[in-house]
Design a protein around this motif. Structure first.
Motif, short mmCIF file in Angstrom:
data_model
loop_
_atom_site.label_atom_id
_atom_site.label_comp_id
_atom_site.label_asym_id
_atom_site.label_seq_id
_atom_site.Cartn_x
_atom_site.Cartn_y
_atom_site.Cartn_z
N UNK A 1 0.77 -0.67 -48.03
CA UNK A 1 -0.01 -1.79 -48.53
C UNK A 1 0.44 -2.25 -49.90
N UNK A 2 1.75 -2.09 -50.18
CA UNK A 2 2.28 -2.44 -51.50
C UNK A 2 3.39 -3.49 -51.42
N UNK A 3 3.24 -4.43 -50.51
CA UNK A 3 4.26 -5.48 -50.38
C UNK A 3 4.38 -6.34 -51.63
N UNK B 1 -0.72 9.68 -51.52
CA UNK B 1 -1.49 9.03 -52.56
C UNK B 1 -0.64 8.38 -53.64
N UNK B 2 0.68 8.41 -53.49
CA UNK B 2 1.56 7.80 -54.48
C UNK B 2 1.44 6.28 -54.44
N UNK B 3 1.56 5.67 -55.61
CA UNK B 3 1.62 4.22 -55.72
C UNK B 3 2.81 3.87 -56.61
N UNK B 4 3.56 2.87 -56.21
CA UNK B 4 4.79 2.52 -56.93
C UNK B 4 4.61 1.23 -57.72
N UNK B 5 5.35 1.13 -58.81
CA UNK B 5 5.35 -0.07 -59.64
C UNK B 5 6.50 -1.01 -59.28
N UNK B 6 7.60 -0.45 -58.77
CA UNK B 6 8.74 -1.26 -58.36
C UNK B 6 9.60 -0.46 -57.42
N UNK B 7 10.43 -1.18 -56.65
CA UNK B 7 11.32 -0.52 -55.70
C UNK B 7 12.74 -1.01 -55.92
N UNK B 8 13.70 -0.13 -55.60
CA UNK B 8 15.11 -0.45 -55.74
C UNK B 8 15.83 -0.04 -54.45
N UNK B 9 16.71 -0.90 -53.97
CA UNK B 9 17.44 -0.60 -52.75
C UNK B 9 18.80 -1.29 -52.78
N UNK C 1 11.01 -2.56 -46.81
CA UNK C 1 9.92 -3.44 -46.37
C UNK C 1 8.90 -2.68 -45.54
N UNK C 2 9.38 -1.81 -44.63
CA UNK C 2 8.46 -1.05 -43.78
C UNK C 2 7.62 -0.07 -44.59
N UNK C 3 8.27 0.60 -45.55
CA UNK C 3 7.54 1.54 -46.40
C UNK C 3 6.43 0.83 -47.17
#
Length: 280
Positions: free
Chosen positions: A32-34, A6-14, A25-27
């Motif tokens: 559904x958070x592309x 149920x987690x939702x993210x605001x931004x991603x870092x890699x 990208x797969x995660x």
């Protein structure tokens, strides 16, 4: 695991490594958070294994011995031999590093990796967490170990005992000072005995993966790939069909890319929630 949490993210870092970018990208596709912003930076790259890059781990164990390879891979301040400029995988041969060659090290210990990841944490990730954002970090085992070492206050003499599994998200709840809050059960994780984070796949599953990975690298009597036929192998086959085959499993570095312990196909992350920051 992340989607069902149920987690939702605001931004991603890699990092700048393809395996980590693909994992991110797969995660985000699965969740559904592309649409969220994704930042890529070399300071989140896996540590440089120097002259060992491109070599098979098991062959390195046979040549140098288990104890030496364990120190190179897991100790705090013992880097592998440096990479020469004529090495097949030197960063100068890779266009993604053409404007930053002076910054890319020829070999790194965990201490070196911690120093560079600290800059990115302090300048980019920490401000996002303090602003109340939920942050996903998709990384690599040693870079994630460097971040976790700092969060948990793990001593240099003890960090050699911390191993991270592939494909299992680790979730942290952080306080206003970005220090880990206790787990819901009030204990340290059973898989490593060192962490206040929660493995979304469960401690028992993580322990099984860590035991298998230890045998895969250090038990020279085992020649077969212990991951073949596993659920993860099925996932790997699906991802290769979807986005192409990943690079092979040798010692990684800035110019290499294999599906490593990125806290992989479900990612190593950091998550924050208002007063309570959560880190996965």
């Amino acid at each position: 695991m992340l989607r069902s949490s149920g987690m939702l993210f605001d931004e991603a870092h890699t990092s700048l490594l393809r395996r980590s970018i693909r994992t991110t990208n797969l995660v985000l596709m699965e969740m559904g958070q592309e649409y969220i912003p994704v930042q890529k930076h070399w300071r989140l790259n896996e540590r440089s294994y120097g002259d060992l890059v491109g070599l098979n781990k098991k062959e390195i164990v046979k040549k140098f011995g288990k104890e030496q390879v364990l120190r190179w891979r897991r100790s705090y301040d013992e880097p592998p031999p440096p990479m020469n400029e004529d090495h097949d995988h030197h960063p100068k041969r890779d266009p993604r590093y053409r404007l930053m060659l002076d910054e890319i090290p020829s070999s790194e210990s965990l201490k070196c990796t911690k120093a560079r990841s600290k800059i990115y944490w302090d300048d980019v990730i920490a401000p996002s967490l303090r602003s109340g954002k939920t942050v996903l970090i998709v990384g690599h085992e040693n870079n994630l170990r460097s971040l976790i070492m700092r969060l948990e206050g793990i001593l240099p003499d003890d960090i050699i005992n911390l191993n991270l599994p592939r494909a299992v998200p680790l979730a942290y709840r952080l306080d206003k000072d970005l220090k880990p809050l206790p787990r819901m059960d009030g204990k340290l994780d059973e898989a490593t005995g060192m962490l206040r984070g929660t493995w979304l796949g469960g401690d028992e599953a993580v322990q099984e993966i860590l035991d298998r990975d230890c045998k895969q690298v250090y038990d020279t009597s085992i020649e077969q790939n212990l991951e073949k036929g596993s659920d993860r192998d099925k996932w790997r086959m699906w991802t290769e069909l979807a986005i192409g085959e990943a690079e092979d499993e040798s010692f990684s570095a800035h110019a290499r890319s294999h599906i490593h312990r990125n806290v992989n196909n479900n990612a190593g992350e950091k998550q924050v929630e208002c007063e309570e920051k959560r880190m996965v």
